[in-house]
Design a protein around this motif. Structure first.
Motif, PDB file in Angstrom:
ATOM      1  N   SER A 104      -1.056  -4.866   6.363  1.00 59.09           N
ATOM      2  CA  SER A 104       0.364  -4.969   6.750  1.00 59.09           C
ATOM      3  C   SER A 104       0.881  -6.383   6.556  1.00 59.09           C
ATOM      4  O   SER A 104       2.016  -6.579   6.112  1.00 59.09           O
ATOM      5  N   PHE A 105       0.058  -7.354   6.889  1.00 62.88           N
ATOM      6  CA  PHE A 105       0.460  -8.751   6.707  1.00 62.88           C
ATOM      7  C   PHE A 105       0.777  -9.042   5.246  1.00 62.88           C
ATOM      8  O   PHE A 105       1.810  -9.615   4.920  1.00 62.88           O
ATOM      9  N   TYR A 106      -0.126  -8.626   4.346  1.00 58.80           N
ATOM     10  CA  TYR A 106       0.095  -8.888   2.926  1.00 58.80           C
ATOM     11  C   TYR A 106       1.285  -8.112   2.382  1.00 58.80           C
ATOM     12  O   TYR A 106       1.987  -8.586   1.494  1.00 58.80           O
ATOM     13  N   GLU A 107       1.548  -6.918   2.907  1.00 59.79           N
ATOM     14  CA  GLU A 107       2.730  -6.164   2.493  1.00 59.79           C
ATOM     15  C   GLU A 107       3.998  -6.906   2.865  1.00 59.79           C
ATOM     16  O   GLU A 107       4.920  -7.025   2.048  1.00 59.79           O
ATOM     17  N   ILE A 108       4.044  -7.405   4.070  1.00 61.92           N
ATOM     18  CA  ILE A 108       5.230  -8.117   4.545  1.00 61.92           C
ATOM     19  C   ILE A 108       5.427  -9.419   3.780  1.00 61.92           C
ATOM     20  O   ILE A 108       6.530  -9.733   3.329  1.00 61.92           O
ATOM     21  N   VAL A 109       4.356 -10.177   3.610  1.00 57.33           N
ATOM     22  CA  VAL A 109       4.455 -11.465   2.912  1.00 57.33           C
ATOM     23  C   VAL A 109       4.894 -11.272   1.470  1.00 57.33           C
ATOM     24  O   VAL A 109       5.782 -11.979   0.981  1.00 57.33           O
ATOM     25  N   SER A 110       4.297 -10.305   0.769  1.00 54.27           N
ATOM     26  CA  SER A 110       4.679 -10.114  -0.636  1.00 54.27           C
ATOM     27  C   SER A 110       6.119  -9.644  -0.746  1.00 54.27           C
ATOM     28  O   SER A 110       6.858 -10.114  -1.617  1.00 54.27           O
TER      29      SER A 110
END
Length: 80
Positions: free
Chosen positions: A5-11
């Motif tokens: 989820s973190f990487y989805e939000i950051v990207s």
């Protein structure tokens, strides 16, 4: 928060900011005439694009550490 989820939000945020910055630079053609301002605009663009690519690589790699580590290494070298 899960790592995925973190990487989805950051990207998502990084690519959105990259697009917004591209729109700002297109509207300010006078920035591209000066080498200093062109360099600054490119630096801001890279500071949004590189973390976005890194986050996308982490999502694509998933459990395969070789993929995301390679993406992170290439992005770090590009940033330097």
């Amino acid at each position: 928060m899960a790592l995925e989820s973190f990487y989805e939000i950051v990207s998502g945020i990084c690519f959105a900011l990259t697009g917004l910055w591209w729109t700002v630079v297109e509207g300010r053609k006078d920035w591209l005439k000066s080498p200093e301002m062109r360099s600054m605009a490119g630096g801001v663009y890279a500071s949004f694009l590189i973390p976005g690519v890194m986050s996308l690589g982490a999502q694509i790699g998933g459990e395969n550490k070789l993929i995301w580590r390679t993406v992170f290494a290439v992005a770090a070298l590009t940033g330097m």
